[in-house]
Design an enzyme around this catalytic site. Sequence first.
Site, mmCIF file in Angstrom:
data_model
loop_
_atom_site.group_PDB
_atom_site.id
_atom_site.type_symbol
_atom_site.label_atom_id
_atom_site.label_comp_id
_atom_site.label_asym_id
_atom_site.label_seq_id
_atom_site.Cartn_x
_atom_site.Cartn_y
_atom_site.Cartn_z
ATOM 1 N N ASP A 57 10.782 68.701 -60.979
ATOM 2 C CA ASP A 57 11.349 67.479 -61.572
ATOM 3 C C ASP A 57 11.983 66.604 -60.499
ATOM 4 O OD1 ASP A 57 10.664 68.379 -64.062
ATOM 5 O OD2 ASP A 57 12.637 69.267 -64.474
ATOM 6 N N SER A 58 12.402 67.229 -59.393
ATOM 7 C CA SER A 58 13.137 66.486 -58.356
ATOM 8 C C SER A 58 12.586 66.798 -56.968
ATOM 9 C CB SER A 58 14.631 66.876 -58.371
ATOM 10 O OG SER A 58 15.172 66.705 -59.659
#
Lengths: 321, 321
Positions: free
Chosen positions: B22-23
């Site tokens: 996600d990051s």
Amino acid sequence: MAQPRYLTGDKAGIEEFIDKFDSFLFDCDGVYILAPNLTPARNILMVGVLWSGDHLFPKVPEVLEMLRSKGKQLVFVTNNSTKSRADYKKKFDKLGIPAEVNEVFGSSYSAAIYISRILSLPSPKNKVFVLGESGIEAELESENVPYVGGTDPSLRRDITPEDFAAIADGSMLDDDVGIVLSGLDFHVNYLKLAIAFAYLRRGAQFLATNTDSTLPMAHAFFPGAGSVGAPLVKSIGREALALGKPSQAMMDAIEGKFKVDREKTCMVGDRLNTDIQFGIEGKLGGTLMVCTGVNSKEDILGEGKPIVPAAYVDSLGDLMG
Amino acid sequence: MAQPRYLTGDKAGIEEFIDKFDSFLFDCDGVYILAPNLTPARNILMVGVLWSGDHLFPKVPEVLEMLRSKGKQLVFVTNNSTKSRADYKKKFDKLGIPAEVNEVFGSSYSAAIYISRILSLPSPKNKVFVLGESGIEAELESENVPYVGGTDPSLRRDITPEDFAAIADGSMLDDDVGIVLSGLDFHVNYLKLAIAFAYLRRGAQFLATNTDSTLPMAHAFFPGAGSVGAPLVKSIGREALALGKPSQAMMDAIEGKFKVDREKTCMVGDRLNTDIQFGIEGKLGGTLMVCTGVNSKEDILGEGKPIVPAAYVDSLGDLMG
């Protein structure tokens, strides 16, 4: 291990001890101790071999004159690099200590002697970049060692983008600089550190007058020469060769200058891990501890003490018998 | 030990890898390498993850936009403490890197977050004495952390005898200072070092934005934040807690700020012993090495390599497939 000889009150022992030596090296650097009777903000007092605070210990001038009258050579050894020997002479005069300029041996002078007589880089590549004050410059001049930096007013300013470029491409550097000498510099700044670092990256020898981490002053502690030079150590990734106590490079410089016979030389000091260690490692004929500093009798008496002087007195004046 | 996955040219592998996270944390600190085709005085070139010298690597903006279009959170991580996030945003704009102020995470901001959200000293004893530039001040202000020192013009001068006395008796010190934060200060001087040392002796917490020994600039090396703060380390006799890479305190601050799920976060970097190590120690879900920096494939392939990323590409742009 032999126990140190206690000389206070032992007239015959004192005479016998003194007679063994031709030269006496005196530590001159004060040490701060806690003095709870003072106000909390100023609860430390500088003590040492010759003085405490601004006052000489009893009979210090008499002891020095007595040794001189017996033909002994006296050397006053200090790690203070900001003062030249002439500056130190003035301080001694003020305190009432009878001493000559030639008897003072500071870490700046030690560095100058080391550079000129031991390192002996071929001219003109023996030029020194100085991170330090006028005391270092004066001592380099006394040995005819060329230098740049130091108190040069053109370096007492902020670094500019042009400086970064001129240091990087070498146009701001002096091709003859072969040594960086780091000492206590109250005017240290990023520009001087950047220039010194550039010389070190080019392969300059890295010397320090001394590496004391703190400076006792105004009844407190301030960053010492070793701390002011720490950015160079960190950035280049190696230590400087220190020319002050307890480095034996200072003993070599003292021997080179005064032609002392180590067997017939005694180191007089109050600190075991600097002064007395300095004398023992230098293979001097003797060491004398005075108990007017940080270390006490408990630190040297009994079994298993790591550093033990040959003899000790409660106070230097006890040598008057 | 598992070999790292080579993603260049592997369209399916890239998609699978990206989908896991996600990051993405991007290293932004350039590394200098020798570039023998340049002139001797300027024979080093800054390389990294996103750019080399003043030029972006191919397809970097496209990769960043592609990740954003997939809903990924991007964080640009840098140890540079002299610039605030807003300063960094300007630099990114100039280079053509699409980034938002809130996506930049520098060591100054890391320190501010650590002080305000993790250390959380009770007010008013949470005041910081800053050894550093305006970037640090801006980030402390963004977290409402009170500070003194820094760019204060009254401290940009030589130390005087009165200063020694006023630092020693405490009259020049602020009783609310509970933290000394050391960063890169191009205006470092003895006065500021003496004040910072006095606070440390009083028991202030000792933090550093980062402890990089050198600063790559103008195609050369200059003293870095760790070197500028070295006098404090030497004089107080202990290291500062560093808030920059590879300190995990920075990872904690990133997690605290962005609420990232470490399992679903990937560190992207070019240096094994800082960036990749930072991600591995932080127990991130993955690490991606780009081979446009100092380390090469030879450093990670084969047996017995100490630090190995989960995956690698020749250049960041290869993620476009």
